[in-house]
Design an enzyme around this catalytic site. Structure first.
Site, PDB file in Angstrom:
ATOM      1  N   CYS A   1      -7.465   6.854   5.462  1.00 39.52           N
ATOM      2  CA  CYS A   1      -7.815   5.496   5.878  1.00 39.52           C
ATOM      3  C   CYS A   1      -9.167   5.473   6.584  1.00 39.52           C
ATOM      4  O   CYS A   1      -9.314   5.982   7.699  1.00 39.52           O
ATOM      5  CB  CYS A   1      -6.731   4.940   6.810  1.00 39.52           C
TER       6      CYS A   1
ATOM      7  N   HIS B   1      -4.010  -0.426   4.649  1.00 40.19           N
ATOM      8  CA  HIS B   1      -2.981   0.525   5.033  1.00 40.19           C
ATOM      9  C   HIS B   1      -2.098   0.057   6.175  1.00 40.19           C
ATOM     10  O   HIS B   1      -1.111   0.714   6.489  1.00 40.19           O
ATOM     11  CB  HIS B   1      -3.645   1.862   5.409  1.00 40.19           C
TER      12      HIS B   1
ATOM     13  N   SER C   1     -14.255  12.309   2.161  1.00 39.23           N
ATOM     14  CA  SER C   1     -13.106  12.330   3.072  1.00 39.23           C
ATOM     15  C   SER C   1     -12.535  13.712   3.325  1.00 39.23           C
ATOM     16  O   SER C   1     -11.652  13.862   4.178  1.00 39.23           O
ATOM     17  CB  SER C   1     -12.013  11.398   2.540  1.00 39.23           C
TER      18      SER C   1
END
Length: 427
Positions: A143, A130, A93
């Protein structure tokens, strides 16, 4: 002796490395395996370029004994591999800011929202549920569902083009060879590499968008990427050799401007600031520097190393754990330094092993800067409010956050190979 010539002194070579920063990085890594790179985002000077575990190079001066060499070569954590420039890893990420810039370039409105229920329509999962996410919150909360949903509005080729402009898939002229470029996949790469299935499928973009699939990078590239995001104006290049024979080498700031709008960079940096300074960011607790009003921005990353199948992603076997990454820059109001930490097989989330070590290295860098030391006397910013959700606490019990120096981990055989198929986890 016939044919011999007297030795001639060479020119003095002065490096940009800071021994204090390098030694602090080595301390906080403890027994862990991985890499740490620190850059000055204003001029590209490399202050730290660590590969861990390390070894004594003097062993090789007069010929290393076979037994000693075999011990180093066979050790699963590979001390002879320079993990800063020659080891490549999925960025996880930490790659999402690059994807976000590609989405903005494709015309995506950062206010557009995606509902994260924890599961994407292809069956890929997010590490949490989320709810409604815009781009800022998707970066802050890491996310996956947001990026799965939006990524094909840009497409893999634009994502690749954006990532290359940020420093990925490049070798840099730092006076050290043997750099591995890593890989940014594209539609052309798919046609060339898989002639029996040459078509790029939209579902393949989802893995690329979150730094998985075929994407691989090295730690120096991550540092250049973070420095360019932090600088916000120049396509900063790294510099390791400061001078040769008293003559300075060109500054890493003598480069073209970044091909991104200030507004787009501000959106992405705003998400990274929230990662480290919003209580619900994925690295809030591990990113507090305790140095007056100086704040750090960052991005956590988890990189899968194996195919979980229907089993658990958790394992007590070192070689089966996810890689743990963290990128950061500080101060957020006038960036000076970028820090990248990769912990090989470090555990669940980028906040559990990478962020605490990045914080300690960043503190050392800032404390050596006279102008930064003056800021330590200023009152800290108001404490963030709201619920604190540390990375890994949604959906599964987290691994314990690691405070440097790291505890030793029992050695286990380590497989080799490239990136594995991706199944999302905490970021």
């Amino acid at each position: 002796v016939g044919g011999s010539r007297p030795a001639v002194p060479g020119k003095d070579v002065v490096l940009t490395l800071d021994a204090d920063v390098q030694n602090r990085a080595l301390e906080v890594f403890g027994d862990e395996s991985g890499a740490c790179v620190v850059m000055d985002v204003r001029n590209g000077d490399i202050l730290c370029m660590l590969s861990a575990p390390s070894f004594d190079p003097n062993l090789f001066v007069s010929g290393v004994p076979t037994r000693t060499y075999r011990a180093l070569a066979d050790y699963e954590r590979k001390p002879l591999l320079d993990k800063a420039i020659n080891g490549t890893f999925p960025p996880g990420s930490t790659f999402k800011p690059a994807t976000a810039l590609a989405l903005l370039a494709a015309g995506v409105d950062p206010a557009d929202r995606v509902n994260c229920s924890g599961v994407f329509r292809t069956g890929q999962r997010c590490w949490g549920r989320h709810g409604s996410q815009d781009m800022h919150n998707a970066i802050k909360n890491s996310c996956d569902i947001y990026f799965y949903t939006m990524c094909n509005r840009a497409g893999v080729d634009l994502i690749r083009d954006t990532a290359m402009k940020l420093g990925f898939e490049h070798e840099f002229d730092i006076g050290v060879d043997n750099q591995r470029k890593g890989l940014l996949p594209s539609t052309e790469w798919k046609r060339r590499t898989f002639p029996r299935d040459p078509v790029w499928h939209p579902g393949e973009t989802t893995s690329v968008a979150i730094g998985q699939g075929a994407v691989t990078v090295n730690a120096l590239q991550l540092a250049v990427y973070t420095s360019r995001l932090a600088n916000g104006r120049k396509a900063i290049l790294p510099r390791l050799i400061k001078s040769v024979g008293g003559v300075d080498r060109p500054s890493g700031a003598e480069v073209p401007d970044l091909p991104f709008s200030v507004e787009h960079l501000d959106i992405v940096r705003g998400g990274m600031i929230a990662v480290a300074n919003d209580r619900s960011g994925t690295a809030y607790r591990q990113s507090q520097l305790g140095l007056g009003d100086i704040q750090m921005a960052g991005k956590t990353g988890t990189a899968q190393t194996r195919n979980y199948g229907s089993g658990s992603r958790r394992s007590n076997v070192w070689s089966q754990k996810d890689h743990n990454l963290f990128i950061a820059f500080a101060p957020v109001d006038a960036p000076r330094y970028a820090v990248v930490v990769i912990i090989e097989h470090g555990g669940r989330g980028g906040g559990t092993a990478g962020a605490p070590r990045a914080r300690e290295v960043m503190r050392t860098v800032l404390l050596k800067d006279p102008e930064m030391r003056e800021r330590i006397t200023r009152p800290p910013p108001p404490e963030a409010t709201g619920p604190q959700i540390d990375e890994g606490e949604i959906g599964a019990a987290p691994e314990s956050a690691v405070a440097p120096p790291a505890p030793s981990v029992p050695a286990t055989p380590r497989p080799t190979g490239g990136p594995r198929p991706y199944l999302s986890g905490p970021q």
